[in-house]
Design a protein around this motif. Structure first.
Motif, PDB file in Angstrom:
ATOM      1  N   LEU A 148      44.113  59.732  42.510  1.00 53.16           N
ATOM      2  CA  LEU A 148      43.807  58.673  41.549  1.00 53.16           C
ATOM      3  C   LEU A 148      43.071  57.501  42.206  1.00 53.16           C
ATOM      4  O   LEU A 148      42.823  56.478  41.574  1.00 53.16           O
ATOM      5  CB  LEU A 148      45.095  58.163  40.887  1.00 53.16           C
ATOM      6  CG  LEU A 148      45.859  59.199  40.052  1.00 53.16           C
ATOM      7  CD1 LEU A 148      47.094  58.561  39.425  1.00 53.16           C
ATOM      8  CD2 LEU A 148      44.971  59.805  38.975  1.00 53.16           C
ATOM      9  N   ALA A 149      42.714  57.655  43.469  1.00 49.51           N
ATOM     10  CA  ALA A 149      42.054  56.561  44.189  1.00 49.51           C
ATOM     11  C   ALA A 149      40.711  56.197  43.575  1.00 49.51           C
ATOM     12  O   ALA A 149      40.246  55.055  43.715  1.00 49.51           O
ATOM     13  CB  ALA A 149      41.866  56.950  45.656  1.00 49.51           C
ATOM     14  N   PHE A 150      40.090  57.150  42.852  1.00 45.81           N
ATOM     15  CA  PHE A 150      38.780  56.851  42.263  1.00 45.81           C
ATOM     16  C   PHE A 150      38.862  55.746  41.211  1.00 45.81           C
ATOM     17  O   PHE A 150      37.847  55.172  40.805  1.00 45.81           O
ATOM     18  CB  PHE A 150      38.142  58.113  41.673  1.00 45.81           C
ATOM     19  CG  PHE A 150      38.729  58.597  40.376  1.00 45.81           C
ATOM     20  CD1 PHE A 150      38.178  58.212  39.165  1.00 45.81           C
ATOM     21  CD2 PHE A 150      39.812  59.463  40.356  1.00 45.81           C
ATOM     22  CE1 PHE A 150      38.696  58.674  37.964  1.00 45.81           C
ATOM     23  CE2 PHE A 150      40.334  59.938  39.173  1.00 45.81           C
ATOM     24  CZ  PHE A 150      39.775  59.535  37.967  1.00 45.81           C
ATOM     25  N   ALA A 151      40.088  55.403  40.774  1.00 47.06           N
ATOM     26  CA  ALA A 151      40.239  54.307  39.818  1.00 47.06           C
ATOM     27  C   ALA A 151      39.678  53.001  40.367  1.00 47.06           C
ATOM     28  O   ALA A 151      39.207  52.135  39.607  1.00 47.06           O
ATOM     29  CB  ALA A 151      41.707  54.137  39.447  1.00 47.06           C
ATOM     30  N   SER A 152      39.691  52.833  41.684  1.00 46.73           N
ATOM     31  CA  SER A 152      39.198  51.593  42.289  1.00 46.73           C
ATOM     32  C   SER A 152      37.686  51.435  42.142  1.00 46.73           C
ATOM     33  O   SER A 152      37.148  50.346  42.333  1.00 46.73           O
ATOM     34  CB  SER A 152      39.584  51.536  43.770  1.00 46.73           C
ATOM     35  OG  SER A 152      38.955  52.586  44.492  1.00 46.73           O
ATOM     36  N   ARG A 153      36.999  52.521  41.799  1.00 50.68           N
ATOM     37  CA  ARG A 153      35.546  52.448  41.632  1.00 50.68           C
ATOM     38  C   ARG A 153      35.148  52.140  40.189  1.00 50.68           C
ATOM     39  O   ARG A 153      33.963  51.956  39.907  1.00 50.68           O
ATOM     40  CB  ARG A 153      34.897  53.772  42.058  1.00 50.68           C
ATOM     41  CG  ARG A 153      35.210  54.202  43.484  1.00 50.68           C
ATOM     42  CD  ARG A 153      34.232  55.259  43.971  1.00 50.68           C
ATOM     43  NE  ARG A 153      34.108  56.376  43.059  1.00 50.68           N
ATOM     44  CZ  ARG A 153      34.860  57.479  43.115  1.00 50.68           C
ATOM     45  NH1 ARG A 153      35.802  57.591  44.045  1.00 50.68           N
ATOM     46  NH2 ARG A 153      34.675  58.470  42.263  1.00 50.68           N
ATOM     47  N   LEU A 154      36.109  52.092  39.281  1.00 47.56           N
ATOM     48  CA  LEU A 154      35.813  51.855  37.871  1.00 47.56           C
ATOM     49  C   LEU A 154      35.774  50.357  37.602  1.00 47.56           C
ATOM     50  O   LEU A 154      36.654  49.611  38.014  1.00 47.56           O
ATOM     51  CB  LEU A 154      36.859  52.529  36.983  1.00 47.56           C
ATOM     52  CG  LEU A 154      37.163  54.003  37.271  1.00 47.56           C
ATOM     53  CD1 LEU A 154      38.147  54.546  36.252  1.00 47.56           C
ATOM     54  CD2 LEU A 154      35.883  54.838  37.300  1.00 47.56           C
ATOM     55  N   GLU A 155      34.770  49.933  36.882  1.00 51.09           N
ATOM     56  CA  GLU A 155      34.581  48.511  36.583  1.00 51.09           C
ATOM     57  C   GLU A 155      35.004  48.222  35.148  1.00 51.09           C
ATOM     58  O   GLU A 155      34.755  49.024  34.239  1.00 51.09           O
ATOM     59  CB  GLU A 155      33.109  48.133  36.771  1.00 51.09           C
ATOM     60  CG  GLU A 155      32.819  46.665  36.511  1.00 51.09           C
ATOM     61  CD  GLU A 155      31.338  46.343  36.600  1.00 51.09           C
ATOM     62  OE1 GLU A 155      30.997  45.150  36.693  1.00 51.09           O
ATOM     63  OE2 GLU A 155      30.523  47.299  36.562  1.00 51.09           O
ATOM     64  N   THR A 156      35.633  47.079  34.925  1.00 46.26           N
ATOM     65  CA  THR A 156      36.019  46.660  33.580  1.00 46.26           C
ATOM     66  C   THR A 156      35.319  45.352  33.259  1.00 46.26           C
ATOM     67  O   THR A 156      35.396  44.387  34.033  1.00 46.26           O
ATOM     68  CB  THR A 156      37.548  46.473  33.483  1.00 46.26           C
ATOM     69  OG1 THR A 156      38.193  47.693  33.853  1.00 46.26           O
ATOM     70  CG2 THR A 156      37.957  46.099  32.067  1.00 46.26           C
ATOM     71  N   ILE A 157      34.637  45.316  32.120  1.00 42.92           N
ATOM     72  CA  ILE A 157      33.885  44.132  31.723  1.00 42.92           C
ATOM     73  C   ILE A 157      34.219  43.756  30.280  1.00 42.92           C
ATOM     74  O   ILE A 157      34.815  44.538  29.535  1.00 42.92           O
ATOM     75  CB  ILE A 157      32.362  44.351  31.853  1.00 42.92           C
ATOM     76  CG1 ILE A 157      31.896  45.426  30.859  1.00 42.92           C
ATOM     77  CG2 ILE A 157      31.981  44.726  33.279  1.00 42.92           C
ATOM     78  CD1 ILE A 157      30.383  45.569  30.777  1.00 42.92           C
ATOM     79  N   ALA A 158      33.836  42.548  29.877  1.00 40.79           N
ATOM     80  CA  ALA A 158      33.973  42.117  28.491  1.00 40.79           C
ATOM     81  C   ALA A 158      32.753  42.577  27.709  1.00 40.79           C
ATOM     82  O   ALA A 158      31.609  42.390  28.146  1.00 40.79           O
ATOM     83  CB  ALA A 158      34.111  40.598  28.423  1.00 40.79           C
ATOM     84  N   ALA A 159      32.997  43.192  26.558  1.00 46.28           N
ATOM     85  CA  ALA A 159      31.896  43.673  25.723  1.00 46.28           C
ATOM     86  C   ALA A 159      31.466  42.573  24.761  1.00 46.28           C
ATOM     87  O   ALA A 159      32.309  42.011  24.048  1.00 46.28           O
ATOM     88  CB  ALA A 159      32.334  44.907  24.942  1.00 46.28           C
ATOM     89  N   PRO A 160      30.180  42.258  24.686  1.00 42.78           N
ATOM     90  CA  PRO A 160      29.729  41.170  23.816  1.00 42.78           C
ATOM     91  C   PRO A 160      29.916  41.466  22.329  1.00 42.78           C
ATOM     92  O   PRO A 160      29.973  40.526  21.524  1.00 42.78           O
ATOM     93  CB  PRO A 160      28.238  41.022  24.173  1.00 42.78           C
ATOM     94  CG  PRO A 160      27.851  42.329  24.791  1.00 42.78           C
ATOM     95  CD  PRO A 160      29.080  42.835  25.483  1.00 42.78           C
ATOM     96  N   ASP A 161      30.012  42.753  21.950  1.00 43.62           N
ATOM     97  CA  ASP A 161      30.148  43.089  20.532  1.00 43.62           C
ATOM     98  C   ASP A 161      31.599  43.313  20.111  1.00 43.62           C
ATOM     99  O   ASP A 161      31.861  43.717  18.981  1.00 43.62           O
ATOM    100  CB  ASP A 161      29.326  44.336  20.200  1.00 43.62           C
ATOM    101  CG  ASP A 161      29.790  45.574  20.937  1.00 43.62           C
ATOM    102  OD1 ASP A 161      30.350  45.434  22.057  1.00 43.62           O
ATOM    103  OD2 ASP A 161      29.607  46.684  20.409  1.00 43.62           O
ATOM    104  N   ILE A 162      32.547  43.048  21.014  1.00 40.70           N
ATOM    105  CA  ILE A 162      33.962  43.156  20.672  1.00 40.70           C
ATOM    106  C   ILE A 162      34.538  41.755  20.568  1.00 40.70           C
ATOM    107  O   ILE A 162      34.372  40.936  21.480  1.00 40.70           O
ATOM    108  CB  ILE A 162      34.737  43.978  21.717  1.00 40.70           C
ATOM    109  CG1 ILE A 162      34.239  45.434  21.734  1.00 40.70           C
ATOM    110  CG2 ILE A 162      36.235  43.944  21.434  1.00 40.70           C
ATOM    111  CD1 ILE A 162      34.915  46.310  22.790  1.00 40.70           C
ATOM    112  N   GLU A 163      35.196  41.456  19.459  1.00 34.67           N
ATOM    113  CA  GLU A 163      35.830  40.155  19.263  1.00 34.67           C
ATOM    114  C   GLU A 163      36.716  39.835  20.463  1.00 34.67           C
ATOM    115  O   GLU A 163      37.508  40.663  20.899  1.00 34.67           O
ATOM    116  CB  GLU A 163      36.669  40.181  17.975  1.00 34.67           C
ATOM    117  CG  GLU A 163      37.534  38.964  17.741  1.00 34.67           C
ATOM    118  CD  GLU A 163      36.737  37.702  17.474  1.00 34.67           C
ATOM    119  OE1 GLU A 163      37.242  36.614  17.828  1.00 34.67           O
ATOM    120  OE2 GLU A 163      35.626  37.807  16.923  1.00 34.67           O
TER     121      GLU A 163
END
Length: 473
Positions: A367-382
């Motif tokens: 599950l180490a590949f989880a560290s390569r995943l990026e999380t961002i805020a979506a401009p079209d989501i409230e």
């Protein structure tokens, strides 16, 4: 957003409505909802028997106490009702598997049910045994007020408050007041005394601290104590909501919709909008988990991903968007509040359950590949929307895949079935206690027929029978 000014009598109006609410005014579907979520919460408490921090918490709480009148559900010891509410509230939240009112962003039963159980046992020790119907009514009162508080204080989480811990104190006081039979005046004082104890910020989430799971326990404890003090004549600030140093101005900075608190109270029910959790982690991660399962159904594996971006609303991103750290010193809380980890675990295992959030699984290499995943805020989501999520995948074979969902499993628009609720309950009790199936079924029957039970304490006795594997006396 529009700022609102509260009615100067809002606290009195709420106290009057709640004190006058009787079981025969509860709609049948509300009664059934209370029973199902009570069952779910008891299962989650049982599942917490091995959760990090629980043994230490019980040891700390009982180090200063002798025999009390209420039960610590995880080990069967007796303590004073406020301590029992704290311990059982923490257990109910320790797996992050407890319910949530998604629009209000509050976990309700982990605070309200432990407070009510503590009050029930306190009453029994004084010679009066509340009925199952009284218990249902008290839980309904506390949960309804809690949901409305969360909706009225619509951006509490965005300000850094943990609304479950903070607002839960007031809801727990109202619920305990109902068991104690307090009139409107004393219920008002109980809620005011609860407000005086109000606390709880999201810093424990940011720091991955075990304090996160104790927060609802603090709220349950404060609520029971507030109702007990009000019963004995202590007074609280009656303008705890609208005063210059009250909840709305001091804590919420005027960003409130106060009419939600009193409009239709006792006639319309926000209880109906509760969500039950299919996965034991922050609700902000659940849609991401479902997207991972969607990707898996398309044959995509972790090794196929070159890059992945998880898109959430801004508030969700603040809560669960930190980069995954497999070496985090508090791995369980860190993983429970990590969208990338939830996605990686669901994609790899095809399921997410209590075992997913154990230190050994969190730190496993696949599950180490989880560290390569990026999380961002979506401009079209409230920004405050909890359900929507999108995942953009760049695969090693050159393909680009986008997956999105705008609803969550367990919510009113995609509810868990009764069979799924019962299966979750049995799995949690088995995880925590390896209980005898007959004892587990006895607890299930007692809760689902709670409106027919003469002594609400039967729920506690049957819970302990699951823990001990012993027959109910």
């Amino acid at each position: 957003m529009t700022n609102h000014t509260a009615s100067p009598a809002i606290g009195e109006a709420i106290a009057s409505a709640l004190a006058g609410l009787a079981y025969d005014r509860l709609p049948p579907d509300v009664v059934r909802t209370v029973k199902l979520f009570t069952l779910d919460t008891l299962g989650v408490i049982a599942g917490a028997a091995k959760a990090p921090g629980m043994a230490e918490l019980l040891s700390a709480l009982t180090a200063w106490e002798g025999e009390g009148t209420a039960t610590l559900l995880l080990d069967g010891r007796r303590a004073n009702p406020a301590t029992a509410a704290l311990a059982n509230g923490a257990a109910a939240h320790s797996l992050d598997f407890d319910d949530q009112h998604d629009p209000a962003r509050v976990h309700v039963f982990c605070v309200v049910l432990p407070a009510v159980l503590a009050a029930v046992e306190a009453e029994a020790s004084a010679g009066r045994r509340p009925t199952g119907r009284e218990m249902i009514t008290a839980v309904a009162v506390g949960v309804e007020l809690f949901c409305r508080l969360g909706l009225a204080c619509y951006n509490s989480l965005g300000k850094g408050w943990h609304p479950t811990t903070a607002l839960g104190t007031i809801a727990a006081a109202a619920a305990a007041s109902k068991i104690f039979g307090l009139n409107a005046g004393k219920t008002l004082h109980a809620m005011g005394l609860a407000f005086v104890q109000l606390s709880g910020t999201t810093q424990f989430i940011a720091d991955g601290a075990l304090a996160k799971r104790v927060g609802p326990g603090f709220a349950a404890r404060s609520g029971v104590l507030a109702a007990h003090l009000a019963r004995h004549g202590l007074t609280g600030p009656h303008r705890f909501l609208e005063g210059d140093a009250g909840l709305f101005k001091l804590y919420e900075r005027g960003e409130v919709t106060p009419e939600i608190l009193s409009e239709g109270l006792g006639r319309s029910w926000r209880v109906r909008d509760l969500s039950m959790k299919p996965y034991p982690c922050c609700r902000c991660v659940h849609t991401t988990i479902q997207l991972a399962l969607d990707a898996r159904a398309q044959g995509i594996a972790g090794t196929d991903i070159r890059r992945a971006t998880i898109e959430l609303g801004e508030v969700n991103r603040k809560i669960v968007g930190v980069r995954f750290d497999g070496a985090h010193p508090n791995p369980v809380v860190h993983a429970q509040f990590n969208a990338a980890y939830g996605f990686a675990a669901a994609l790899t295992d095809g399921t997410v359950d209590i075992a997913t959030y154990t230190p050994a699984r969190i730190r496993s290499g696949d599950l180490a590949f989880a560290s390569r995943l990026e999380t961002i805020a979506a401009p079209d989501i409230e920004p405050t929307a909890i359900a929507p999520a999108r995942v953009r995948l760049e695969l090693v074979d050159g393909r680009a895949v986008t997956l999105e969902r705008w609803a969550m499993k367990g919510a009113p628009d995609d509810p868990m079935t009764d069979e799924e609720v019962f299966a979750k309950f049995r799995a949690c009790v088995d995880w925590g206690f390896a209980a005898d199936p007959e004892a587990v079924d006895g607890l299930l029957r007692s809760v689902m027929h709670l409106d027919e039970v003469a002594d609400a304490g039967d729920v506690v006795r049957r819970f302990l029978a699951c823990r001990a594997g012993a027959p109910v006396a």
